[in-house]
Design an enzyme around this catalytic site. Structure first.
Site, PDB file in Angstrom:
ATOM      1  N   SER A 121       4.714  -3.114   0.397  1.00 20.40           N
ATOM      2  CA  SER A 121       5.072  -3.933   1.562  1.00 20.40           C
ATOM      3  C   SER A 121       5.577  -5.300   1.117  1.00 20.40           C
ATOM      4  CB  SER A 121       3.868  -4.094   2.488  1.00 20.40           C
ATOM      5  OG  SER A 121       2.793  -4.688   1.797  1.00 20.40           O
ATOM      6  N   SER A 122       4.996  -5.849   0.059  1.00 15.36           N
ATOM      7  CA  SER A 122       5.415  -7.186  -0.363  1.00 15.36           C
ATOM      8  C   SER A 122       6.813  -7.156  -0.977  1.00 15.36           C
ATOM      9  CB  SER A 122       4.408  -7.794  -1.335  1.00 15.36           C
ATOM     10  OG  SER A 122       4.164  -6.921  -2.399  1.00 15.36           O
ATOM     11  N   GLU A 154       8.101 -12.784  -6.498  1.00 17.58           N
ATOM     12  CA  GLU A 154       6.745 -12.251  -6.415  1.00 17.58           C
ATOM     13  C   GLU A 154       5.913 -12.658  -7.646  1.00 17.58           C
ATOM     14  OE1 GLU A 154       6.968  -8.314  -4.800  1.00 17.58           O
ATOM     15  OE2 GLU A 154       4.791  -8.139  -4.803  1.00 17.58           O
ATOM     16  N   ASP A 166       9.131  -1.756  -7.816  1.00 18.15           N
ATOM     17  CA  ASP A 166       9.157  -1.813  -6.352  1.00 18.15           C
ATOM     18  C   ASP A 166      10.460  -2.406  -5.840  1.00 18.15           C
ATOM     19  OD1 ASP A 166       6.553  -1.059  -6.875  1.00 18.15           O
ATOM     20  OD2 ASP A 166       5.759  -3.073  -6.594  1.00 18.15           O
TER      21      ASP A 166
HETATM   22  C1  GLA Z   1       2.584  -1.947  -8.656  1.00 21.02           C
HETATM   23  C2  GLA Z   1       3.602  -2.867  -9.317  1.00 21.02           C
HETATM   24  C3  GLA Z   1       4.724  -2.062  -9.961  1.00 21.02           C
HETATM   25  C4  GLA Z   1       4.172  -0.983 -10.870  1.00 21.02           C
HETATM   26  C5  GLA Z   1       3.101  -0.180 -10.141  1.00 21.02           C
HETATM   27  C6  GLA Z   1       2.432   0.826 -11.033  1.00 21.02           C
HETATM   28  O1  GLA Z   1       3.150  -1.292  -7.563  1.00 21.02           O
HETATM   29  O2  GLA Z   1       4.134  -3.729  -8.346  1.00 21.02           O
HETATM   30  O3  GLA Z   1       5.589  -2.924 -10.657  1.00 21.02           O
HETATM   31  O4  GLA Z   1       3.702  -1.520 -12.069  1.00 21.02           O
HETATM   32  O5  GLA Z   1       2.100  -1.015  -9.606  1.00 21.02           O
HETATM   33  O6  GLA Z   1       3.315   1.804 -11.403  1.00 21.02           O
END
Ligand code: GLA
Length: 380
Positions: A121-122, A154, A166
């Site tokens: 979500s972030s 972030e 993400d």
């Molecule tokens: C979180 C982090 C990602 C990744 C996952 C694990 O979502 O934001 O960058 O490291 O954990 O795969």
């Protein structure tokens, strides 16, 4: 002003999706491979430019926590801002830090990606802000820089030590595909490093369920940063720049610390699983064949990387017992969601079984279907 902007008082709309990662967990910050898809849950942003230099952000989910600040004072005011506003204002600040002139603007967010569920979500909030600011103020910024801006916001502004997974997923994913991303190749070159892999489960009579267990996590705290540090320590002990440099499990025998050994074994084996899943999907094999690789990914996150929880393990166990072809936790861990690959006819049974088992432990789950959806961009 375009016709569309004029008819809406100069206001335009963008959206950015959350993601689930089919496979490839905790590999992104080790320069490895990931295979996410965008989900149909999005953060939308309605935005416009103003002739002053004030940046205004508001969120439908945070009434009373709107912020209005001169763009130039974002860096110094950070600690006084409400938590949610640091994400979009971090993006604005990062555009400015890189020399992209940010003029006055107004950004209103509405988020439908559940927070703390491991569905990014972030990142969706940062990416919605990033595509809006780009289109409003800095149209020359390309997707690679945009992903880096959202990640930097972030990491550096909010203080959450995430990798690139993400933000890359939210910006680059396309409808009907999973995104195979080679992080080292992507971050080290001006082009390439990723491939869109057709992912049509419906045609195979399958569904990918995302079940939010209701156990929330928070990346800015907890074990995520510790895991990153352990991976860096394992790489240093092995004399390599990152764990991506290790192809064979046998090469880990030089690691005498048992914890670092297990962390490294997860990363090396997970990179193999990502490549194997991508190869299966590209070969046109029955997607059910990826199930055992999803199961193995979960077991490795639970036993070697130690980021699963009893609640996630119960949910995964219930999904498997109810007939899922494969099931695993997704995201950083310490709570959040699981995925389950199921026959369409078994979806209700698997969902019901997981819900019932979690309810016994006092957790209220929610289930979504992960239909591979478009990445961030303007909404007509
Ligand atoms: C979180 C982090 C990602 C990744 C996952 C694990 O979502 O934001 O960058 O490291 O954990 O795969």
């Amino acid at each position: 002003m375009t016709e569309r902007e004029e008819s809406s008082g100069g206001r335009r709309r963008w959206s950015a999706p959350g993601r689930v990662n089919l496979i490839g967990e905790h590999t992104d910050y080790n320069d490895g491979f990931v295979l996410p898809l965008a989900i149909p849950l999005v953060v939308t942003c309605v935005g416009a430019r103003h002739s002053d230099d004030l940046v205004r952000v508001s969120s439908r989910q945070r009434p009373g926590e709107s912020v209005r600040l001169p763009a130039g004072s974002l860096a110094t005011e950070r600690d006084l801002l409400p938590g949610w506003a640091r994400y979009p204002l971090g993006v604005v600040a990062e555009f400015g830090r890189r020399g992209h002139g940010i003029e006055g603007s107004e950004l209103e967010f509405d988020g439908a990606v559940p927070a703390g569920a491991g569905l990014s979500s972030s990142a969706a909030l940062c990416c919605a802000a990033a595509v809006a600011i780009r289109d409003l103020c800095a149209p020359a910024v390309g997707d690679r820089e945009l992903i880096d801006i959202a990640r930097a916001a972030e990491n550096d502004y909010v203080g959450a030590p995430t990798g690139i997974l993400d933000h890359a997923a939210s910006i680059l994913c396309t409808e009907g595909h999973a995104l195979f991303l080679d992080v080292r190749a992507f971050t080290g070159a001006a082009t390439g490093g990723f491939e869109q892999i057709p992912f049509d489960l419906a045609a195979a009579g399958l569904r990918l369920l995302v079940i939010d267990t209701g156990q929330t996590h928070d990346h800015a705290e907890g074990g995520y940063g510790t895991r990153r540090a352990e991976c860096a320590a394992a790489a240093a002990a092995l004399g390599v720049g990152s764990l991506r440099d290790i192809d064979e499990l046998a090469a880990l025998s030089g690691l005498t610390d048992p914890v670092l050994y297990r962390r490294a074994r997860h990363v090396v084996s997970e990179n193999d699983r990502v490549r194997a899943v991508a190869a299966l999907l590209l070969s046109g094999a029955d997607p059910r064949e990826i199930g055992p690789l999803l199961d193995a990914g979960h077991d490795s996150l639970r036993d070697d990387f130690e980021v699963s929880t009893d609640v996630l393990d119960v949910a995964v166990g219930a999904a498997r017992e109810a007939g899922a072809h494969g099931s695993r936790m997704v995201g950083g861990g310490f709570g959040g969601s699981i995925i389950a690959l199921v026959d369409t006819a078994a979806a209700g049974r698997v969902e019901g079984s997981v819900r019932e088992r979690l309810a016994r432990s006092g957790f209220e789950s929610r289930t979504f279907e992960a239909v591979p959806s478009p990445g961030a961009g303007p909404v007509d």
